[in-house]
Enzyme design. Sequence first.
Site, mmCIF file in Angstrom:
data_model
loop_
_atom_site.group_PDB
_atom_site.id
_atom_site.type_symbol
_atom_site.label_atom_id
_atom_site.label_comp_id
_atom_site.label_asym_id
_atom_site.label_seq_id
_atom_site.Cartn_x
_atom_site.Cartn_y
_atom_site.Cartn_z
ATOM 1 N N ASP A 153 0.865 -1.180 0.000
ATOM 2 C CA ASP A 153 0.000 0.000 0.000
ATOM 3 C C ASP A 153 0.900 1.227 0.000
ATOM 4 O O ASP A 153 2.066 1.152 0.402
ATOM 5 C CB ASP A 153 -0.906 0.006 1.243
ATOM 6 C CG ASP A 153 -2.211 0.753 1.024
ATOM 7 O OD1 ASP A 153 -3.260 0.095 0.907
ATOM 8 O OD2 ASP A 153 -2.176 2.000 0.941
ATOM 9 N N TYR A 175 -12.644 6.987 -14.165
ATOM 10 C CA TYR A 175 -12.664 5.745 -13.386
ATOM 11 C C TYR A 175 -13.333 4.645 -14.199
ATOM 12 O O TYR A 175 -12.831 3.513 -14.284
ATOM 13 C CB TYR A 175 -13.408 5.962 -12.076
ATOM 14 C CG TYR A 175 -13.548 4.713 -11.240
ATOM 15 C CD1 TYR A 175 -12.507 4.263 -10.441
ATOM 16 C CD2 TYR A 175 -14.736 3.982 -11.245
ATOM 17 C CE1 TYR A 175 -12.633 3.118 -9.675
ATOM 18 C CE2 TYR A 175 -14.873 2.830 -10.488
ATOM 19 C CZ TYR A 175 -13.820 2.409 -9.697
ATOM 20 O OH TYR A 175 -13.950 1.263 -8.943
#
Length: 251
Positions: free
Chosen positions: A32, A145
Amino acid sequence: MRYIFITGGASGIGLATARLFHKNGWQVGITDVNETALRATAAELEGCWYRPLDVTDDLACQHAARDFASAGGLDVLFNCAGILQMGQFENISAARHKAIIDINVTGLMNMSLAAYPFLLESRNAVVINMSSASAMYGTPHFASYSASKFAVRALTEALDVEWGRQGIRVVDVMPPFVNTPMVNDADFRAPIIDRMGVNLNAEDIAATVWHAANHNTAVHNPVGGAFKALLVGNKLLPGGTTRRLMRFLSR
């Protein structure tokens, strides 16, 4: 023991998936960009491998995949890292549009390429890509997106054919809106969210990822009854129906 590598594993769907696989005895590796959340997750999941990673850095992806696999292998890659920004297309900066494509598409390709040589060594190799209901039809207020998830859908279909010949299954997971910070903490809330509702949580998606990792599923794995019904309707009804529905839902 089986081994799963999860990008975006410190929050939301990635975190829920890491917890589920860890609970079931898998060796879990998480990456991450949020180092604080990453360390907290690793502390929670005893024995979890972790590393800060920006998936747009292809060399860093290669190093991470190699180092994780050196501990025993790599059976499943879950490409979960992604970002979202809702809003009118012209009100989102070019830099932000680029970041959405870079992380959601290029990052997924970087990580898949990095994992590929190690997946070849697994007898049950699977790549699971985080797609979206927005890959079914261009979704208003989610333009870039939605475009990124169309690309994920196409990549998944192509690689499932190419890599399938080499023993690597490639599938995706396609949920509509999920109760995660990415949706809940947005500055702009698209009207379609309130019209369709947010009826799924991160654990629902994690369960679908678990099923895809352990069973020979279809290439596309829609999540949620409402979205599955939309998919059926999209196949059976005239072509303009989905377009009219999107116009209505996004008003």
